[in-house]
Write an enzyme that holds these catalytic residues in place. Structure first.
Site, mmCIF file in Angstrom:
data_model
loop_
_atom_site.group_PDB
_atom_site.id
_atom_site.type_symbol
_atom_site.label_atom_id
_atom_site.label_comp_id
_atom_site.label_asym_id
_atom_site.label_seq_id
_atom_site.Cartn_x
_atom_site.Cartn_y
_atom_site.Cartn_z
ATOM 1 N N HIS A 149 14.748 -41.588 -3.782
ATOM 2 C CA HIS A 149 13.434 -42.626 -4.126
ATOM 3 C C HIS A 149 13.984 -44.088 -4.278
ATOM 4 O O HIS A 149 13.342 -45.073 -4.585
ATOM 5 C CB HIS A 149 12.860 -42.190 -5.505
ATOM 6 C CG HIS A 149 11.955 -40.930 -5.316
ATOM 7 N ND1 HIS A 149 10.906 -40.790 -4.495
ATOM 8 C CD2 HIS A 149 12.205 -39.853 -6.070
ATOM 9 C CE1 HIS A 149 10.223 -39.785 -4.573
ATOM 10 N NE2 HIS A 149 11.018 -39.088 -5.391
ATOM 11 N N ASP A 194 12.222 -32.499 0.087
ATOM 12 C CA ASP A 194 11.740 -32.657 -1.116
ATOM 13 C C ASP A 194 10.418 -32.639 -1.175
ATOM 14 O O ASP A 194 9.633 -33.311 -0.320
ATOM 15 C CB ASP A 194 12.350 -33.848 -1.690
ATOM 16 C CG ASP A 194 12.249 -33.887 -3.212
ATOM 17 O OD1 ASP A 194 13.291 -33.569 -3.933
ATOM 18 O OD2 ASP A 194 11.278 -34.324 -3.587
ATOM 19 N N HIS A 198 8.437 -34.618 -2.706
ATOM 20 C CA HIS A 198 8.120 -35.917 -2.931
ATOM 21 C C HIS A 198 8.475 -36.979 -1.838
ATOM 22 O O HIS A 198 9.590 -36.429 -1.107
ATOM 23 C CB HIS A 198 8.551 -36.597 -4.246
ATOM 24 C CG HIS A 198 8.523 -35.926 -5.385
ATOM 25 N ND1 HIS A 198 9.162 -34.984 -5.998
ATOM 26 C CD2 HIS A 198 7.211 -35.866 -6.330
ATOM 27 C CE1 HIS A 198 8.542 -34.306 -7.160
ATOM 28 N NE2 HIS A 198 7.427 -35.001 -7.494
ATOM 29 N N ASP A 211 11.865 -28.799 -4.618
ATOM 30 C CA ASP A 211 10.739 -28.906 -5.693
ATOM 31 C C ASP A 211 9.497 -28.363 -5.171
ATOM 32 O O ASP A 211 8.414 -28.662 -5.656
ATOM 33 C CB ASP A 211 10.651 -30.270 -6.570
ATOM 34 C CG ASP A 211 10.874 -31.455 -5.409
ATOM 35 O OD1 ASP A 211 11.159 -31.095 -4.259
ATOM 36 O OD2 ASP A 211 11.171 -32.593 -5.895
HETATM 37 ZN ZN ZN Z 1 11.263 -34.571 -5.402
#
Ligand code: ZN
Length: 309
Positions: free
Chosen positions: A125, A162, A164, A246
């Protein structure tokens, strides 16, 4: 040829306020899982400190300095709603960079068949000039640039499973035709980016969005239809995985229902590609994964696949 596991106890010193999901216990759970007998053949190395020059491959010097300057002597400093620094954060983040760079060095030089850097905080991120989403320095992106700068890799593919979207990696390589960034992730979900229409200036950003509730079938289809053909067409010299776990069904931060076997499957697919077209060169870097049991079993499945076991 062997699989390399890179860790460092400094990862545990990046402390978090009580209740924060990105906590040191994540790495303790991974360490315990990888103590099993079948992981004895792993070569285990400690992550060196990444250098400021390495971080600066992807982040402007002023940003790097601002992160160093923000480091607290005690307690916590909050950079945004969920991104917090403690006194141990800078060393942990720099060793995260150092571990990713070491993984590339060992694999590009042929000393290891592939490598997994199990460090925290995660990185995907972190944008060029912004820490967010538990991330400070984008280790996977730095690893890609390092492979190009130091080892002469022309094209690098970063595959990010991931749950996200890796807005930071996308931001860093948006205008760069020499790095393919391919991500599968849940949408809508934090950080809000990652629509399939986001393709980068040169069409080298590939976003495969999964819907809440999706599981193995949709993930494997996204991988086989949207991601793998693009990697094959891109012909990278090395594949780097942003390996978050995740999307596991147990994870509390998202709603994708993958099983351990799905991570082993995706790992094998990328190894098959790398074996055929990239001299086997594959580096994996830990990102998210917030259910300790799901994280441990998924990481074990991933590393087991890397070892060919
Ligand atoms: Zn994540």
């Amino acid at each position: 040829m062997t699989t390399l596991l890179i860790t460092h106890p400094a990862s545990l010193l990046h402390a978090m306020p009580p209740g924060h999901p990105e906590r040191p216990d994540r790495l303790r759970a991974i360490e315990r899982a990888l103590e099993a007998e079948r992981f004895a053949p792993l070569i285990r190395l400690e992550a060196p400190l990444g250098t400021i020059d390495q971080v600066a491959l992807c982040h402007p010097p002023a940003y790097v300095q601002a992160i160093l300057d923000a480091s607290p002597q005690e307690g916590f400093v909050q950079l945004d709603a969920d991104t917090t620094m403690s006194p141990g954060t800078v060393e942990a983040a720099l060793r995260g960079v150092g571990g990713a760079v070491m993984a590339v060095d060992e694999v590009m030089s042929g000393k290891a068949r592939n490598a997994f850097s199990a460090m925290r905080p995660p990185g995907h991120h972190a944008e060029r000039e912004r820490a967010m989403g538990f991330c400070f320095f984008n280790s996977a992106a730095i690893a890609a640039r390092h492979a190009q700068k130091v080892h002469g890799a022309e094209r690098v593919a970063i595959v990010d499973w991931d749950v996200h979207h890796g807005n930071g990696t996308q931001d860093i390589f948006w205008d760069d035709a020499s790095v393919l960034y391919a991500s599968s992730h849940e949408m809508p979900l934090y950080p809000g980016t990652g629509a399939p229409s986001e393709r980068g200036s040169h069409g080298t950003i590939v976003n495969a969005a999964l819907a809440p509730g999706d599981g193995s079938d949709q993930f494997r289809e996204a991988f086989e239809v949207a991601i793998l053909p693009r990697i094959e067409a891109f012909r990278p010299d090395i594949v780097i995985i942003s390996a978050g776990f995740d999307a596991h069904w147990r994870d509390p931060l998202a709603n994708i229902n993958l099983r351990e076997g799905d991570f082993a499957w995706a790992t094998q697919k990328l190894m098959d590609f790398a074996d055929k077209h990239a001299n086997g060169r594959l580096v994996s870097i830990l990102e998210g994964g917030y259910d300790l049991e799901g994280l441990a079993t998924s990481t074990a499945a991933h590393v087991g696949a890397l070892m060919g076991s």
